[in-house]
Design an enzyme around this catalytic site. Structure first.
Site, PDB file in Angstrom:
ATOM      1  N   HIS A 144       0.871  -1.173   0.000  1.00 59.02           N
ATOM      2  CA  HIS A 144       0.000   0.000   0.000  1.00 59.02           C
ATOM      3  C   HIS A 144       0.911   1.227   0.000  1.00 59.02           C
ATOM      4  CE1 HIS A 144      -2.851   2.976   1.612  1.00 59.02           C
ATOM      5  NE2 HIS A 144      -3.838   2.130   1.342  1.00 59.02           N
ATOM      6  N   ASP A 219       2.937  -4.172   8.308  1.00 58.10           N
ATOM      7  CA  ASP A 219       1.651  -3.551   8.034  1.00 58.10           C
ATOM      8  C   ASP A 219       0.576  -4.607   8.273  1.00 58.10           C
ATOM      9  OD1 ASP A 219      -0.675  -2.514   7.011  1.00 58.10           O
ATOM     10  OD2 ASP A 219       0.152  -1.919   5.081  1.00 58.10           O
ATOM     11  N   GLN A 222      -4.548  -5.355   7.102  1.00 61.79           N
ATOM     12  CA  GLN A 222      -5.438  -6.351   6.513  1.00 61.79           C
ATOM     13  C   GLN A 222      -5.325  -7.711   7.193  1.00 61.79           C
ATOM     14  OE1 GLN A 222      -7.774  -5.688   4.401  1.00 61.79           O
ATOM     15  NE2 GLN A 222      -7.161  -3.657   3.700  1.00 61.79           N
ATOM     16  N   LYS A 245     -10.845  -0.521   9.953  1.00 60.45           N
ATOM     17  CA  LYS A 245     -10.879  -1.782   9.204  1.00 60.45           C
ATOM     18  C   LYS A 245     -11.205  -2.969  10.105  1.00 60.45           C
ATOM     19  CE  LYS A 245      -7.421  -0.183   5.847  1.00 60.45           C
ATOM     20  NZ  LYS A 245      -8.350   0.098   4.736  1.00 60.45           N
ATOM     21  N   CYS A 385      -4.669   2.193  -3.771  1.00 56.00           N
ATOM     22  CA  CYS A 385      -3.424   2.738  -3.192  1.00 56.00           C
ATOM     23  C   CYS A 385      -2.274   1.745  -3.346  1.00 56.00           C
ATOM     24  CB  CYS A 385      -3.609   3.116  -1.729  1.00 56.00           C
ATOM     25  SG  CYS A 385      -4.756   4.485  -1.475  1.00 56.00           S
TER      26      CYS A 385
END
Length: 429
Positions: A144, A219, A222, A245, A385
């Site tokens: 991203h 990261d 997700q 999220k 993104c």
């Protein structure tokens, strides 16, 4: 919410019961029941999260870590209880969680700490964060933009080199032993691709990085909402989370950092609430996490995020992961079976979450998304993104469907029917 046995798959009746906790899922869009398949961008919020933020605002609203009155003390306790809840959710200690506005800010916090250390801030303790010519930052071609651009800027500010792990033709990371070397100081990698939905073999990268003394930033935007996440078991040095999220509100995120690293890092944002002593010429800073929490904090949002992670814990993250893995495979298999559809990353032999992106040659993703929206099906369109990933796979944009614990097989099947109807409507074969 109905209690359930740990590890048991989510059953249809349970999912339907869970859906009652989400008021927005009862609405209609364009005359159709809402089919919300954009949770990878922003998840919906259950009543307990909505109620938690409202209850704080109506019963406890006050500045934290400042006032001496009862309301301020109770607000501070709620704020720190929220920090402890998020810490438990990811396997961290309370003082290893720093509140941020979002995951993008959390990544920038780490990047600017490196940058500030590289110009001499932080003293001897910050030596390991100093970068210069010859040093390398490693990230990947699937990131991203939030986990790419800050490292581009850090390299530009310090003279370090940004190296990128490439993708193969399917979109999987092309890992080899020469990518992380003695020159590597930081590896920044996504746990789960927000375009491909695959769960990356981050353990391999973490081991390689630590083998040369490099730090790792994960990261987890997700992964934290969809998989059991234990930052200590993974042995990452930093991880970032995005509240909106994972059933929480917007305006709240978190940085996990190992305690010894946070203690050594110079601050990013400066001002009130993160200091011990200030004179006209200099300041002394609080220990972490408060060192990195300048100014008025997002208190009600933190309280609501704590309600979200408690909700996820009660449902059971292993159960959510199993449910979404099945939905993800159903998405990939169903899309692959439709003539004229190319599923990005379909050939990658890795576990996945409930997310799939696809391209229909001859139909722009925005047109496909609009056609589906007319049927009440909400999906994401564009480059998500992640322009370098799309460019590597030979497309400028894609359409993405992403599920969550409240998504059903029937919704996935209705979406697949909608994709077939899209192709028929535009006459592309």
């Amino acid at each position: 919410m109905t209690p359930s046995s740990p590890g048991a798959p989510l059953q249809v009746a349970e999912i339907l019961r869970l859906r009652e906790d989400f008021p927005i899922l009862q609405t209609q869009v364009n005359g159709h029941p809402l089919v919300y398949l954009d949770s990878g961008a922003t998840s919906q919020r259950p009543l307990v999260v909505l109620d938690a933020e409202r209850e704080f605002a109506t019963t406890l609203n006050s500045a934290v870590h400042r006032g001496a009155h009862t309301l301020a003390a109770e607000a501070t306790e709620a704020f720190e209880d929220a920090r402890a809840a998020v810490a438990r959710f990811v396997g961290a200690d309370d003082d290893e969680i720093v509140w941020t506005s979002n995951a993008t800010e959390a990544i920038n916090l780490v990047a600017y700490a490196f940058s500030n250390a590289s110009v001499g801030r932080g003293g001897a303790a910050a030596e390991r964060f100093r970068l210069g010519a010859g040093d390398e930052i490693v990230t990947t071609e699937m990131e991203h933009h939030a986990n790419l651009i800050p490292w581009q800027e850090l390299a530009a500010h310090t003279g370090a080199t940004l190296r990128v792990i490439p993708l193969d033709d399917d979109g999987a990371l092309r890992l080899d032993e020469n990518q992380i070397t003695e020159r590597t100081k930081l590896v920044a990698v996504t746990h789960v691709s927000n375009v491909l939905g695959v769960i990356n073999p981050v353990e391999q990268l973490i081991a390689a990085a630590h083998g040369v003394g490099a730090l790792v930033l994960l990261d987890a935007c997700q992964s934290a909402p969809h998989l059991p996440l234990d930052v200590r078991a993974l042995d990452v040095d930093f991880a970032v989370l995005s509240g909106h999220k994972m059933l929480g509100p917007t305006g709240i995120g978190a940085l996990y950092g190992r305690r010894d690293l946070l203690e050594a890092m110079p601050p990013f944002l400066t001002g009130g609430s993160m200091i011990t002593t200030v004179t006209i010429t200099e300041a002394e800073y609080l220990p972490p996490p408060q060192r990195f929490e300048a100014g008025t904090q997002r208190v009600s949002q933190a309280v609501a995020l704590a309600a979200a992670v408690r909700y996820l814990h009660d449902v059971g993250m292993p159960r959510i992961a199993a449910h979404e893995a099945a939905l993800g495979q159903r998405l990939v298999d169903g899309l692959t079976a439709i003539d004229g559809v190319r599923v990005l990353g379909a050939g990658i032999d890795l576990p996945r979450v409930g997310l799939a992106s696809f391209d229909i040659p001859g139909i722009h993703s925005h047109d496909a998304g609009q056609f589906l929206d007319d049927r009440g099906i909400a999906v994401r369109v564009g480059h998500h993104c992640a322009q370098p990933l799309h460019r590597r796979l030979g497309v400028t944009a894609s359409t993405r469907a992403s599920t969550y614990l409240y998504s059903t097989e029937a919704e996935v099947d209705g979406f697949l029917d909608g994709v077939s109807a899209t192709i028929e409507f535009f006459g592309v074969h």
